[in-house]
Design a protein around this motif. Structure first.
Motif, mmCIF file in Angstrom:
data_model
loop_
_atom_site.group_PDB
_atom_site.id
_atom_site.type_symbol
_atom_site.label_atom_id
_atom_site.label_comp_id
_atom_site.label_asym_id
_atom_site.label_seq_id
_atom_site.Cartn_x
_atom_site.Cartn_y
_atom_site.Cartn_z
ATOM 1 N N PHE A 182 1.584 3.601 -3.369
ATOM 2 C CA PHE A 182 0.988 4.929 -3.295
ATOM 3 C C PHE A 182 2.052 6.008 -3.464
ATOM 4 C CE2 PHE A 182 -0.693 8.516 -0.683
ATOM 5 C CZ PHE A 182 -1.751 8.832 -1.510
ATOM 6 N N THR B 24 0.829 -1.207 0.000
ATOM 7 C CA THR B 24 0.000 0.000 0.000
ATOM 8 C C THR B 24 0.860 1.253 0.000
ATOM 9 O OG1 THR B 24 -1.310 -1.284 1.541
ATOM 10 C CG2 THR B 24 -2.035 0.941 1.115
ATOM 11 N N LEU C 182 -5.423 12.968 -8.176
ATOM 12 C CA LEU C 182 -5.587 11.759 -7.378
ATOM 13 C C LEU C 182 -6.564 10.799 -8.037
ATOM 14 C CD1 LEU C 182 -5.584 13.026 -3.704
ATOM 15 C CD2 LEU C 182 -3.944 11.531 -4.824
ATOM 16 N N ARG C 183 -7.592 11.370 -8.680
ATOM 17 C CA ARG C 183 -8.567 10.537 -9.364
ATOM 18 C C ARG C 183 -7.917 9.815 -10.543
ATOM 19 N NH1 ARG C 183 -14.000 9.692 -10.612
ATOM 20 N NH2 ARG C 183 -14.186 9.205 -12.832
ATOM 21 N N PHE D 7 -3.340 3.355 -11.450
ATOM 22 C CA PHE D 7 -3.232 2.205 -10.553
ATOM 23 C C PHE D 7 -3.672 0.879 -11.197
ATOM 24 C CE2 PHE D 7 -4.841 -0.436 -7.011
ATOM 25 C CZ PHE D 7 -3.621 -0.696 -6.424
ATOM 26 N N LYS E 276 -5.933 7.002 -9.226
ATOM 27 C CA LYS E 276 -6.778 5.913 -8.747
ATOM 28 C C LYS E 276 -7.446 5.167 -9.898
ATOM 29 C CE LYS E 276 -10.864 5.596 -6.195
ATOM 30 N NZ LYS E 276 -11.898 6.445 -5.609
ATOM 31 N N LYS E 277 -8.004 5.922 -10.859
ATOM 32 C CA LYS E 277 -8.845 5.290 -11.886
ATOM 33 C C LYS E 277 -8.053 4.835 -13.108
ATOM 34 C CE LYS E 277 -13.028 5.717 -10.228
ATOM 35 N NZ LYS E 277 -14.004 4.638 -10.112
#
Lengths: 262, 304
Positions: A84, A80, A170-171, A178, A174-175
């Motif tokens: 990140f 994690t 950040l979106r 990642f 994440k989308k």
């Protein structure tokens, strides 16, 4: 390669089944039979008895539980945290990236398990301190992979499209980023598990890991080395288990890597 | 070249400083007051003051930082708490022992690993190549604390050729250095094999063949030179594993090196020695990689 991978899954699977059996039958890893000290493998105890007359087979299963609690927890935390941080540094670049790179360089200056030993040396031996020592040194693998993958993905059209449509950073991470680096991370995951098994066993081998009556593969190996002359079966069995577990996770990682490059 | 040299040197010294500070301030991780643990139960205030002074803990954080950097420049790592000797006197002979062990291991693995890879590649038989690669891959994955008992079992107990542990006689270096060497040896053999196989179809080899050179000569002159670059990088990368393996190997074979001193000092809670040992092992690794970078540039005509 894929075949190797399937065979490799077999060994951890057997141990998982044994763990379930262990908890359902309540086998006692501390039960001492003083007339059976260092007895060779026999029908009652398939792997023989150790230096206190305890069943090696049952202690191996319990050692597996205690070692793997630490290894799996450490893997999850490093996975994690490292991923990140790597994604953030790769995507934002600039000072954050430079800072991460220099931290990685400093941590890499400590070869192998030296940093784990160094951190464990100054902490009292407990579950948390071993976890901390293992985590500190092994998150950089994930961070490096995530960073380099993010750097190349940043130039991809779909990421640029997302940026031009005004999604937040950040979106996007994440989308879009990642999910795409997950494959590479999974390969790294298996190598990290293999390395953590080595590090954890090494720590307990040196007497810095899980403490005495509690079974762990590293401390069992250290005890067995003392009795190498009288009871070689003890050392052989414990080494075999550690080696097979390491090789299994290495092979799973190599199989995944092969699959991905195809 | 000059610019590169200056940049790399500055980088190197910054890294040494940060490694030093990290190993120095790890002592702050100790929960509670380290001095109470060190002095034991029923300690007198004189003991506490003395230990505090030895560890430099009576100063403020920045005061400690300043002393730490001053000590690094003067190369003074304080006194051992238990033995009363200066840390330098304890570490120096130990470092020499460790270097002897590590250098022997590297020489063994280079002298056996690279020719092994070349000879196996020369056989040109896929089955042999695959088997050798599989065996090498397995041996690479075996950590030193498992390799050592296996070697002891075979060479000291079954065959009775070599001493189990200790440091007397020339033969006692064989088992510990072999334990360290096997991983690197197999890594080098594997890599040599891969590189040599890749180069087989290369135009260089065809040219050399058409000049009338024998295939053995091509392998040991042309291919060896071509693959020396990745091999140097590989040795640099694998040395980390070798140095950390040395810690455990020294413990098993009771070889009086830095690794053994490190672990012993951890069990005795002799913090000045622990700090210095950690620092020296890490610095050895950093320094070797720093030197290898220059060797790499010397070897590669494209950069030169």
């Amino acid at each position: 390669m894929i075949q190797m991978m399937k065979i490799s899954l077999f060994f951890p699977a057997i141990f998982l089944i044994l763990v379930v059996l262990n908890f359902s039958f309540n086998w006692d890893p501390y039960l001492m039979n003083f007339e059976l000290i260092l007895e060779t493998p026999q029908w009652n105890a398939p792997f023989g008895y150790d230096d206190f007359g305890r069943d090696i087979f049952i202690r191996l299963i319990n050692g597996f539980v205690s070692s793997f609690q630490i290894v799996i927890l450490a893997t999850l935390i490093t996975f994690t945290f490292g991923t990140f941080l790597g994604c953030l540094a790769g995507f934002y670049g600039g000072y954050l990236d430079r800072f991460l790179l220099s931290v990685i360089t400093i941590i890499q200056a400590f070869p192998g398990i030296l940093l784990v030993i160094a951190v464990a040396a100054f902490l009292e031996t407990s579950f948390l301190s071993i976890l901390f020592a293992l985590t500190v040194s092994s998150w950089i693998g994930f961070a490096r992979i995530a960073r380099s993958q993010t750097l190349s993905l940043k130039e991809a059209d779909f990421v640029k499209a997302a940026v031009s449509m005004g999604s937040g950073k950040l979106r996007i991470i994440k989308k879009h980023i990642f999910p795409n680096i997950l494959n590479a991370i999974f390969v790294e995951l298996n190598f990290t598990i293999a390395n953590l098994i080595i590090a954890e066993a090494g720590l307990s081998f040196l007497g810095l890991g899980v403490s005495a009556p509690f079974p762990s593969w590293g401390s069992m190996l250290r005890d067995s080395v003392d009795y190498l002359l009288v009871a070689p079966h003890y050392a052989v069995i414990v080494s075999f288990c550690i080696i097979s577990m390491i090789l299994s996770f290495n092979a799973i990682g190599a199989g995944l890597l092969n699959n991905e490059n195809k | 070249m000059n610019n590169f040299f200056v940049k790399k040197t500055i980088h190197f010294f910054l890294l040494v400083l940060s490694v030093y500070l990290l190993s120095f301030f790890l002592v702050r991780l100790i929960p509670g007051d380290p001095v109470d643990i060190l002095a034991g139960i029923g300690n007198s205030s004189v003991d506490v003051a003395l230990i505090k002074q030895q560890l430099g803990l009576e100063q403020s954080f920045f005061g400690q930082l300043k002393t730490a950097i001053k000590n690094l420049v003067l190369f003074d790592f304080g006194l051992s708490i238990h033995q009363g000797l200066s840390v330098n006197d304890i570490i120096k002979p130990a470092l020499l022992n460790t270097y002897t062990l590590a250098v022997t291991a590297v020489i063994i693995s280079i002298l056996i690993g690279i020719p092994l890879g070349l000879f196996v590649s020369l056989t040109n038989k896929n089955e042999i190549i695959n088997i050798v690669k599989k065996i090498c891959n397995i041996i690479i994955a075996i950590p030193s604390f498992i390799l050592a008992p296996i070697l002891i079992l075979v060479f000291s107990m079954q065959l009775n050729w070599l001493p189990v542990s200790g440091m007397d006689g020339h033969l006692s270096i064989v088992l510990p250095s072999l334990t360290l060497a096997l991983g690197l040896l197999c890594y080098l053999a594997n890599m040599t094999l891969d590189c040599a196989n890749d180069l087989k179809e290369n135009a260089i080899i065809t040219t050399a063949r058409s000049k009338g050179l024998s295939i053995e000569k091509i392998y040991f002159i042309h291919i060896l030179r071509l693959i020396s670059l990745p091999l140097v990088t590989a040795i640099g990368m694998q040395l980390g594993g070798l140095l950390s393996g040395a810690i455990i190997t020294e413990m098993i074979f009771s070889w009086d090196g830095v690794g053994k001193i490190l672990i012993d000092s951890i069990h005795q809670r002799d913090y000045p020695i622990t700090q210095a040992a950690i620092f020296f092992i890490a610095i050895t690794f950093v320094a070797i990689n720093f030197i290898l970078e220059f060797i790499y540039r010397k070897l590669d005509p494209r950069i030169r």
